[in-house]
Design a protein around this motif. Structure first.
Motif, PDB file in Angstrom:
ATOM      1  N   UNK A 199       1.035  -1.235   0.073  1.00 40.72           N
ATOM      2  CA  UNK A 199       0.456   0.253  -0.079  1.00 40.72           C
ATOM      3  C   UNK A 199       1.034   1.503   0.261  1.00 40.72           C
ATOM      4  N   UNK A 200       1.653   0.717   1.278  1.00 41.18           N
ATOM      5  CA  UNK A 200       2.653   2.843   1.093  1.00 41.18           C
ATOM      6  C   UNK A 200       3.316   1.820  -0.511  1.00 41.18           C
ATOM      7  N   UNK A 201       4.100   1.610  -0.962  1.00 44.79           N
ATOM      8  CA  UNK A 201       4.966   1.807  -2.417  1.00 44.79           C
ATOM      9  C   UNK A 201       3.784   1.813  -3.377  1.00 44.79           C
ATOM     10  N   UNK A 202       2.745   2.213  -3.603  1.00 46.58           N
ATOM     11  CA  UNK A 202       1.406   2.689  -4.326  1.00 46.58           C
ATOM     12  C   UNK A 202       1.021   3.503  -4.076  1.00 46.58           C
ATOM     13  N   UNK A 203       1.883   4.287  -2.943  1.00 49.40           N
ATOM     14  CA  UNK A 203       1.223   5.662  -2.752  1.00 49.40           C
ATOM     15  C   UNK A 203      -0.235   6.201  -1.959  1.00 49.40           C
ATOM     16  N   UNK A 204      -1.157   4.391  -1.898  1.00 52.40           N
ATOM     17  CA  UNK A 204      -2.390   4.608  -1.646  1.00 52.40           C
ATOM     18  C   UNK A 204      -2.637   4.703   0.595  1.00 52.40           C
ATOM     19  N   UNK A 205      -1.143   3.961   1.003  1.00 46.46           N
ATOM     20  CA  UNK A 205      -0.870   4.312   2.566  1.00 46.46           C
ATOM     21  C   UNK A 205      -0.222   4.726   2.595  1.00 46.46           C
ATOM     22  N   UNK A 206       0.524   4.705   4.118  1.00 46.07           N
ATOM     23  CA  UNK A 206       1.354   4.841   5.096  1.00 46.07           C
ATOM     24  C   UNK A 206       1.826   4.137   6.357  1.00 46.07           C
TER      25      UNK A 206
END
Length: 387
Positions: A199-206
């Motif tokens: 999710x973080x790599x896709x920019x959708x989550x952190x």
């Protein structure tokens, strides 16, 4: 009796100690911490101990539970707490269970939607947001009695957020977490890797917190089976633990984790980008609050401490899942097969701790050592105690 033809003399694979069943069907869910199973097969640790593992990918923890109980699986890579929930009859059929060993400590995380990033940087700011808005945020965990649920609840409550009143909590299988976040169906979740890193790599989550910040070196996945299987196949169960211990020890060498990341990226196992898997699999432990995953640590990550299972039950009691106080130590002593683990560890040179209990300090400064589980379960200001 040792098999003289074994490549490692002294390993128990023959005679009266031979495994009662040689081909074992082992369930797993697509998570980075299934790595010991994959390594055991790839490196031949299973065959070294007279067994052959057939790895059976499962879509969810509920599927793991159901297939363990109906005999389709002999054993499984399972959440710490899955077997305890079955043993206690929480939310499903009751069956006596056996936990043969821990596979790892840590290596999980709590991820929030990128939409929350401008307003949330830590648990305290999330609490202010939850209290300040009429909107009810939705968080996901992976199984009602599992470690992800209990660690998520603990983290939220430590910041004053009641997980069963102030937010909505849903159950989602691990491989579906990032997709649900991407679609806006959840605002956050607690899950194993690589679904936080993805999710973080896709920019959708952190990632807002690693679960090892909640409980340093917390227990995570285990090898679980029914008690009937363990009692009927003690040599096979011991051989399985021996193979897993060798795989866990192998995985604590950094260069071996590089190879494991390649294997795990296969669609047969995790099916996520190799670099995403490696980004968290190779994350080094730091300062006792390790975000990284421990597979071995001289056997510390593998011993089936009774206090770990007892902690899970204190949280079930805290959140109203247990209407009455259990005999914490007695239940843990029946589920955690310390006897089988010790026998296996002695065969492969794994050190044993001096006690079946261990002491930890969690994120709120509370000490847990299993000495007074009743008082511990009743000590929290935020709870939903029943009875």
């Amino acid at each position: 009796m040792a098999n003289p033809s074994s490549p490692h003399p002294g390993h128990v694979v023959a005679g009266s100690d031979a495994p009662e069943k040689r081909r074992l069907r082992i369930g797993f869910v697509a998570l980075t911490d299934c790595a010991p199973l994959v390594a055991a097969v790839a490196q031949g640790f299973d065959r070294r101990h007279g067994i052959e593992l057939e790895l059976c990918r499962q879509p969810s923890w509920a599927a793991v539970r159901d297939r363990l109980l109906n005999g389709e699986l002999d054993a499984a890579h399972a959440l710490y707490g899955l077997g305890y929930g079955i043993q206690l009859g929480l939310g499903g059929p009751q069956r006596d269970m056996a936990m043969l060993m821990s596979l790892n400590q840590g290596g999980q995380a709590i991820t929030l939607s990128q939409a929350l990033a401008p307003r949330v940087s830590n648990g305290a700011s999330l609490a202010r947001l939850v209290r300040g808005e009429s909107q009810r945020y939705t968080f996901a965990q992976t199984f009602p009695t599992g470690s992800h649920a209990m660690l998520l609840y603990y983290w939220l409550a430590a910041y004053g957020i009641h997980p069963l009143r102030d937010v909505r909590v849903v159950v989602i299988p691990p491989p579906q977490m990032a997709d649900n976040l991407r679609r806006g169906e959840v605002d956050g979740y607690c899950v194993g890797e690589p679904w936080n890193a993805l999710a973080q790599s896709e920019g959708k989550g952190f990632t807002i917190a690693h679960t090892s910040e909640v409980w340093p070196h917390h227990p995570e996945k285990v090898i679980a089976c029914t008690r009937d299987f363990a009692d009927a196949h003690p040599n096979a169960a011991r051989a399985l633990v021996m193979a897993m211990l060798e795989a866990c020890r192998w995985l604590d060498v950094p260069v071996h984790r590089e190879r494991a990341a390649d294997w795990l990226a296969s669609p047969d196992y995790v099916g996520a980008p190799r670099d995403v898997i490696a980004s968290r699999l190779l994350m080094p432990p730091q300062d006792g609050k390790a975000p990284g995953i421990r597979f071995y640590a001289d056997g510390e990550a593998n011993f089936p401490y009774l206090s770990d299972g007892m902690w899970m039950m204190t949280q079930y009691r805290r959140w109203g899942m247990l209407a009455a106080e259990p005999d914490y130590r007695e239940v843990a002593g029946r589920i955690n097969r310390v006897d089988l683990f010790r026998a296996a560890a002695s065969q492969v040179g794994v050190p044993l701790p001096p006690d079946v209990m261990r002491r930890s300090i969690l994120m709120d400064g509370r000490a847990w050592d299993g000495s007074n589980p009743h008082a511990y379960a009743h000590s929290f200001a935020i709870h939903r105690l029943a009875g």
